[in-house]
Scaffold this active site. Sequence first.
Site, short mmCIF file in Angstrom:
data_model
loop_
_atom_site.label_atom_id
_atom_site.label_comp_id
_atom_site.label_asym_id
_atom_site.label_seq_id
_atom_site.Cartn_x
_atom_site.Cartn_y
_atom_site.Cartn_z
N LYS A 1 15.26 -19.05 -13.97
CA LYS A 1 15.60 -17.63 -13.73
C LYS A 1 16.67 -17.17 -14.71
CE LYS A 1 13.07 -16.52 -11.92
NZ LYS A 1 11.86 -16.86 -11.23
N HIS B 1 22.53 -40.17 -16.66
CA HIS B 1 21.66 -40.80 -17.66
C HIS B 1 21.54 -39.95 -18.93
CE1 HIS B 1 20.64 -43.89 -14.80
NE2 HIS B 1 20.37 -42.95 -13.90
N ASN C 1 -0.37 1.06 6.45
CA ASN C 1 0.31 0.01 5.67
C ASN C 1 0.72 -1.07 6.66
OD1 ASN C 1 0.10 1.65 3.49
ND2 ASN C 1 2.30 1.90 3.15
N GLY C 2 0.63 -2.32 6.25
CA GLY C 2 1.07 -3.40 7.13
C GLY C 2 -0.11 -4.22 7.61
N ARG D 1 3.61 0.47 -7.17
CA ARG D 1 3.62 -0.55 -6.12
C ARG D 1 2.43 -1.49 -6.22
NH1 ARG D 1 6.53 1.35 -1.36
NH2 ARG D 1 5.02 0.28 -0.10
N GLU E 1 14.28 -24.10 -10.87
CA GLU E 1 13.99 -22.68 -10.72
C GLU E 1 15.22 -21.84 -11.05
OE1 GLU E 1 11.47 -20.93 -10.56
OE2 GLU E 1 12.07 -19.03 -9.68
N TRP F 1 -3.57 -2.06 -1.16
CA TRP F 1 -3.41 -3.36 -1.82
C TRP F 1 -3.95 -4.35 -0.81
CZ3 TRP F 1 -0.34 -7.92 -1.80
CH2 TRP F 1 -0.28 -8.57 -3.04
N LYS G 1 4.03 -10.45 -17.22
CA LYS G 1 3.90 -10.73 -15.78
C LYS G 1 2.69 -11.61 -15.48
CE LYS G 1 5.36 -10.39 -11.60
NZ LYS G 1 6.48 -11.31 -11.32
N CYS H 1 0.84 -1.20 0.00
CA CYS H 1 0.00 0.00 0.00
C CYS H 1 0.88 1.25 0.00
CB CYS H 1 -0.86 0.03 1.24
SG CYS H 1 -1.76 -1.49 1.52
N GLU I 1 15.34 -16.88 -18.29
CA GLU I 1 14.38 -15.79 -18.47
C GLU I 1 15.04 -14.44 -18.67
OE1 GLU I 1 12.10 -16.45 -14.74
OE2 GLU I 1 10.40 -15.92 -15.99
C1 F6R Z 1 8.90 -16.95 -13.80
C2 F6R Z 1 7.51 -16.58 -13.62
C3 F6R Z 1 6.50 -17.41 -14.30
C4 F6R Z 1 5.24 -17.52 -13.45
C5 F6R Z 1 4.13 -18.26 -14.22
C6 F6R Z 1 2.90 -18.45 -13.34
O1 F6R Z 1 9.77 -16.07 -13.15
O2 F6R Z 1 7.19 -15.62 -12.98
O3 F6R Z 1 6.99 -18.69 -14.62
O4 F6R Z 1 5.55 -18.22 -12.28
O5 F6R Z 1 3.79 -17.52 -15.35
O6 F6R Z 1 2.43 -17.24 -12.89
P1 F6R Z 1 1.48 -17.13 -11.63
O7 F6R Z 1 2.27 -17.56 -10.45
O8 F6R Z 1 1.11 -15.67 -11.58
O9 F6R Z 1 0.32 -18.02 -11.89
#
Ligand code: F6R
Length: 610
Positions: free
Chosen positions: A487, A506, A101-102, A27, A483, A77, A605, A2, A490
């Site tokens: 990362k 293998h 906030n919090g 934010r 993961e 938020w 995103k 927030c 990406e």
């Molecule tokens: C990778 C990433 C994506 C999301 C995926 C699912 O850094 O952010 O792989 O994890 O698109 O997204 P959500 O979690 O929003 O369903």
Amino acid sequence: MCGIIGYIGSRQATPLLIGGLRKLEYRGYDSAGVSVLDPAAGGPSRVVRCRGKLGNLEEKLKAEPAAGTVGIGHTRWATHGRPSDENSHPHKVGPISVIHNGIIENHLQLRAELVAGGSHFSSETDTEIFAHLVERQLVEGAESLTIAVRKALQKVRGSYAFVVMSDKEPGTLVAAKNSSPLVIGLGEGENFIASDVTAILAETRKVIFIDEGEIVTVTRDKVEITDLEGKPKKREPKIITWSAVQAEKGGFKHYMLKEIHEQPRAVADTLVGRIDLENDDVNLDGVNLDVKNIKRIVFIACGTSYHASMVGEFLVEALARIPVEVDLASEFRYRDPIIGPGDLVVAVSQSGETLDTMEAIREAKKKGATVLAISNVIESSIPRLADHAFYTHAGPEIGVASTKAFTTQLVAIALLAIHLGRRTNALSRERARELLAELVQLPHKMKEVTDQGAHLQVLARRYGHAHGFLFLGRGSQYPIALEGALKLKEISYIHAEGYAAGEMKHGPIALIDDKLPVVVLVPRGPSYEKTVSNLAEVRARQGKVLAIATRGDQDIGGHSDDVVLVADTALELQPNLTVLPLQMLSYYVADQRGTDVDQPRNLAKSVTVE
Ligand code: F6R
């Protein structure tokens, strides 16, 4: 999360508040509001607030103008209570307007006490409780707004930044801070309060950062800081030299780096109010699962959330002894899954808007399964579609590559596993107590890792020129290997593969030569020796090994080219620590290559297409 803004001076407050809130939009928020009063007219303040974006608030303000030279504004938020007009801040009780906030940790108990004492609530928020508490102190004779706030704070547990305004003391704003940022902006005959310096940089660069456990009384000409006992504190103002864009990122070069460093705080927020140390148990915010009748748990998720779900398989099976399956949401409904009553589907999604996950939930519900959503965004589509929702409270994640959303998902899943384990009796009270104690320590141990930025930068320079990477791990470190590879792919566009360490021989062992960096997750635990053997296989073929190991491991240096050490913790929580160096390595490699770290090519995103 927030955003907070406050103004006291001689100019009209509303445009300044809206201008400040605009600077905080990045934010993320789902509602906004202001409370403004005109001291010359003697109040009362006018509260205008509504669900949605600032544009909605501005439209509402055209119809109901809020004039005056003192005011507070907020972007919310949602955490406690869905996004709605009534739950938006400011909350007003009698003469008192409050923004916050919090999270107030003991909100249930305080609300019950206030209701028993005759208070009426008009929202579902924890914040409104504080407005009631301050108002009560004034009714009971507190001599000033500052004293009333100080007394009210004595009842509150949790993380907060509050700003309070009273119609009865129109020349004063009172703010308080504990674990949520708060800054005062100093002007000539006017002062500002904000949760983030960005909100006030257009007006002043002379600021005072408020410390933990401080209360600040702000008038047009004076700023007085005290501790919670009322003892005065002295603080010299600072001059901010950052640009507005740098300030939005809290001085970090990218949102991703800021979010990496926010993780200890975010994880602490995921834990707030959920750990019941008296009963060695976990409270799931009122989520009432019929645990005895759960025959199987099926996690469904995509991408990073899928990796968190894979860790979930280890946690739930180990702690609750309930059989678990993990499915990619994008695959789930295309294979006519065998699912139905007795199955608990746990849908994990940061955004709560991923279409693949939504369609998988629809399929599971159609076949009679119960669905629990683990999400970061209150009232997003996935929690709304599910039967139950449990939130991670990580705050908005802006960098496309998920970091703090992931580690808070791991913690939410650990809480779920402990909750289930206590109810299936697979988890003893003693073991639950140990795990909960470790969870409480986790933010601190995570910070020890995120503080190793300089070391990770050196490693990124050493390995960042490679054309490919291999990440290896066993057990719950295997999803962390996946993961780490995701990362790096990406944001740096370097090809990387995550593999279960035992699978290397293998096939992927054919890739190994002196040009391939191999990142091996080898914390202390039952798989340690076996993973060290895999690591030796890599080195025997001239592969370069970067080991992520446990502090105190004297031997690992002899088996690897470089080592990053993380603190020891319970086996079940190790992924929360070992993933951090991988996020940081990816970040620094990408930054050196000059890619668009926060918005990597081709990625979005929220993935709202199938
Ligand atoms: C990778 C990433 C994506 C999301 C995926 C699912 O850094 O952010 O792989 O994890 O698109 O997204 P959500 O979690 O929003 O369903």
